[in-house]
Enzyme design. Structure first.
Site, short mmCIF file in Angstrom:
data_model
loop_
_atom_site.label_atom_id
_atom_site.label_comp_id
_atom_site.label_asym_id
_atom_site.label_seq_id
_atom_site.Cartn_x
_atom_site.Cartn_y
_atom_site.Cartn_z
N ALA A 216 0.86 -1.21 0.00
CA ALA A 216 0.00 0.00 0.00
C ALA A 216 0.88 1.23 0.00
CB ALA A 216 -0.91 -0.03 1.22
N ASN A 217 0.30 2.38 0.18
CA ASN A 217 1.09 3.62 0.26
C ASN A 217 0.43 4.56 1.25
OD1 ASN A 217 -0.83 5.43 -1.25
ND2 ASN A 217 -0.51 3.85 -2.78
N HIS A 218 1.08 5.71 1.46
CA HIS A 218 0.65 6.61 2.53
C HIS A 218 -0.54 7.50 2.18
CE1 HIS A 218 3.78 5.81 5.36
NE2 HIS A 218 4.75 6.11 4.51
N SER A 219 -1.07 7.43 0.98
CA SER A 219 -2.09 8.41 0.60
C SER A 219 -3.35 8.30 1.47
CB SER A 219 -2.46 8.22 -0.87
OG SER A 219 -3.43 9.17 -1.21
#
Ligand code: CTP
Length: 418
Positions: A216-219
């Site tokens: 996943a990512n931090h968005s």
């Protein structure tokens, strides 16, 4: 920077049961640093008393034009407001606003003010759908008032349908969007996206490796959400492709939830022909598992084992690129991309963004330097590039302010409505 900090906000409260939720809204506004003056209608005091509003707003509450006559309160409060939020707006209050009546302090103040006005209706579905209310809402919107769509769900009785007051967090987001929006000569929000449809992606995709793990990512989705709110107050119809976002729905948005890059790609492919612009604010995974393991990936039994599995990845579809290719020589939809860059390999973040703008071919590329960290924060600082990588605008401040700056550039480039 926060657009509500230091703003003078007039909160009008209509006589509906949802008035209790407005207490949270007033708290939220005060928490953001706004100077709040509450003006309840006389009937709303049957639901929530003046003491509650005075305690939350730290100001004396006025209701009638015959209070503070020596100060001409009905003129002063309206004149001084930077923003007006009416929550809840009953069918009766909408009718009085539409007629331009000034028979109590709230409606009189509304005639005086030249500030943007956000109206959050709450009533039974039948009242909301009554032709009189439908017509009143249409006229108020034409006049530039931001009339939010009520939420759909359980109403006061056993029934349910459209008519619930939107959640205070969503009203607060709409208030942020309205106060930062471009204005008409009379101070109302300029509805320069009236009749336009926007498809906005927000959040970050997740790619499963096995039943318990994902990439996943931090968005957080906040920039996409701010874009949706900003577009809605400017009159657009918005489809929001939400990738794993935990935020209240912007009132009236057509929200479609997705999890993976592949799901987002099919949603965008299905929707793009119906819209005037595709705004890709989502952080999309570039790689996904070549093959998702059906079982949880285990480490070896050897307690001293140094093994770590090599997980094969494959590229995902570049959704933005596909949209540009699919559009070909056509001018619709306009396409906006985002680029979060840190710089590297001898290139500054801006150089990499300019290269990306030329490579991707979107009409606009909104670039932010993430070396300083923007994920999850309310603020952002961006440079807007055109398809040649030239800088056309920059914006610094809240994600709402950035959203309006992006929409300003988009509006300038949208082909005229046929
Ligand atoms: N994007 C997309 N599809 C992908 C990856 C990104 O549509 N598979 C979109 C994003 O929504 C964003 C823009 O492309 O609007 C730029 O995203 P970014 O991750 O910065 O670009 P990449 O092309 O993935 O470049 P990089 O190699 O720098 O990761």
């Amino acid at each position: 920077m926060n657009s509500l900090a230091g703003a003078r906000v007039l909160v009008g409260v209509g006589g509906g049961i949802a008035a209790y939720k407005t207490a949270h809204l007033v708290r939220g506004l005060v928490g953001e640093g706004a100077d709040v003056q509450v003006i309840p209608t006389a009937s709303s005091l049957q639901f929530v008393g003046a003491a509650t509003w005075e305690a939350l707003s730290h100001h004396e509450v006025l209701t009638s034009v015959f209070e503070r006559v020596e100060e001409v309160a009905h003129v002063r409060v309206g004149q001084q407001a930077d923003l007006v939020v009416i929550a809840p707006a009953t069918a009766d209050l909408l009718a009085r606003l539409r007629m331009g009546r000034g028979d109590d302090l709230l409606t009189a103040s509304l005639l005086v003010t030249r500030a943007p006005v956000v109206v959050a209706p709450a009533m039974h579905t039948e009242m909301w759908e009554h032709p009189a209310t439908v017509e009143n809402v249409a006229v108020l919107r034409e006049r530039g008032l931001v009339v939010l769509e009520p939420a759909v769900g359980r109403l006061t009785g056993p029934d349910s349908g459209p008519g619930r007051l939107p959640e205070p967090a969503a009203i607060l987001d709409a208030a942020r969007a309205a106060i930062a929006a471009p204005r008409t000569a009379l101070g109302a929000v300029h509805r320069d996206l009236e009749g336009r449809r926007l498809l906005i992606s927000a959040g970050g995709t997740r790619e499963e490796l096995d039943p318990v793990r994902f990439l996943a990512n931090h968005s957080s989705g906040r920039q996409g959400w701010a874009l949706a709110h900003a577009a809605l107050v400017r009159g657009a119809r918005v489809t929001l492709a939400a990738a794993n976002v935990q935020l209240e729905d912007p009132p009236g948005v057509d929200r479609r939830d997705v999890v993976t890059a592949a799901e987002l790609a099919s949603l965008i492919a299905e929707q793009r022909e119906h819209v005037d612009a595709v705004v890709m604010a989502a952080a999309v995974a570039d790689f996904t598992a070549a093959e998702r393991s059906a079982d949880k990936i285990k480490k070896s039994e050897d307690p001293a084992g140094q093994d770590a599995p090599a997980i094969a990845l494959r590229r995902t579809e570049d959704i933005l690129r596909s949209a540009v290719t699919w559009r070909g020589e056509e001018t619709r939809p306009s396409i906006v991309g985002f680029a979060a860059e840190t710089g590297g390999a001898g290139h500054s973040a801006l150089e990499l963004a300019a290269q990306k703008a030329r490579r991707k071919g979107a009409d606009l590329l909104v670039f932010n330097d993430v070396t300083t960290g923007v994920f999850g924060s309310a603020d952002n600082s961006v440079m807007i590039l055109d398809s040649e990588g030239r800088q056309v605008a920059r914006s610094e401040g809240s994600k709402t302010q950035v959203a309006h700056a992006v929409l300003d550039e988009l509006v300038r480039r949208l082909p005229a409505v046929p």
